[in-house]
Design a protein around this motif. Structure first.
Motif, mmCIF file in Angstrom:
data_model
loop_
_atom_site.group_PDB
_atom_site.id
_atom_site.type_symbol
_atom_site.label_atom_id
_atom_site.label_comp_id
_atom_site.label_asym_id
_atom_site.label_seq_id
_atom_site.Cartn_x
_atom_site.Cartn_y
_atom_site.Cartn_z
ATOM 1 N N SER A 18 34.105 -22.938 18.276
ATOM 2 C CA SER A 18 33.673 -23.954 18.150
ATOM 3 C C SER A 18 33.592 -24.476 17.053
ATOM 4 O O SER A 18 33.837 -25.279 15.925
ATOM 5 C CB SER A 18 32.608 -25.257 18.882
ATOM 6 N N THR A 19 32.800 -23.454 16.293
ATOM 7 C CA THR A 19 32.235 -24.062 14.826
ATOM 8 C C THR A 19 33.617 -23.081 14.097
ATOM 9 O O THR A 19 34.007 -23.982 13.050
ATOM 10 C CB THR A 19 31.093 -22.587 14.342
ATOM 11 N N LEU A 55 29.373 -30.502 16.184
ATOM 12 C CA LEU A 55 28.534 -29.695 16.685
ATOM 13 C C LEU A 55 26.344 -28.862 16.374
ATOM 14 O O LEU A 55 26.229 -28.068 16.284
ATOM 15 C CB LEU A 55 28.849 -28.395 15.824
#
Length: 184
Positions: A18-19, A55
């Motif tokens: 996801s980063t 995030l």
């Protein structure tokens, strides 16, 4: 490898993926710009808003760092599809370098302030930090007076960044809810 260790690795893999995905989103949004003067209007800040909201401040800030490093090595991810060290140390480089403190401060505030108003306050504060970093660096490199630099590098961006802030506050909760439903 046991089943337990594979299960334990899933959150780490999800976190890294996801980063990296948000860094890729920044790479897609950052080059989209409208040159209006010495500093272009860019969708890069919208990408940062999304990264921080989705995030959190730590991974959101890491995604910004990845984006900046990709641009530093020459990938055309900065406004106008530019990249390289010259862009970072040029007159508008302070805005790019300001992305990191912006992300760190806005993200840390966002984690502490509840609701959409908290999101707006946090992102607005981070954007103010970006303006301060970028404008100070611009003045340093161009010998422009602060008043002149504010007129060129801040005032034209206030309505656009206000719109990006509002868009992020409206869209991010829905995106986060959709991602949460798909994660299960």
């Amino acid at each position: 490898m046991t089943g337990k260790s594979k299960t334990a690795d899933r959150p780490a893999v999800h976190s890294m993926a996801s980063t990296a995905l948000m860094a890729a989103v920044l790479c897609l949004l950052g080059p989209v710009s409208l040159p209006i003067g010495p500093v272009p209007i860019s969708l890069g800040t919208l990408g940062i808003y999304l990264a921080l909201y989705l995030l959190g401040w730590k991974r959101g800030t890491v995604s910004v760092l990845i984006y900046l490093l990709l641009g530093l090595v020459g990938l055309p991810v900065f406004s106008g599809f530019a990249g390289g060290l010259a862009r970072l140390i040029g007159p508008t480089g302070g805005y790019l370098m300001g992305y990191l403190p912006m992300a760190w401060i806005a993200g840390a505030l966002m984690d502490r302030l509840p609701g959409r108003v908290g999101v707006l306050v946090a992102l607005g504060t981070g954007t103010a930090v970006l303006y301060i970093c970028g404008t100070a660096y611009y003045c340093l490199l161009t010998d422009a007076e602060v008043k002149t630099a504010i007129g060129l590098c801040v005032l034209p961006f206030l309505p656009v960044d206000g719109g990006k802030l509002a868009l992020a506050a409206l869209v991010c909760p829905a995106v986060r809810a959709r991602l949460g439903k798909g994660a299960g």
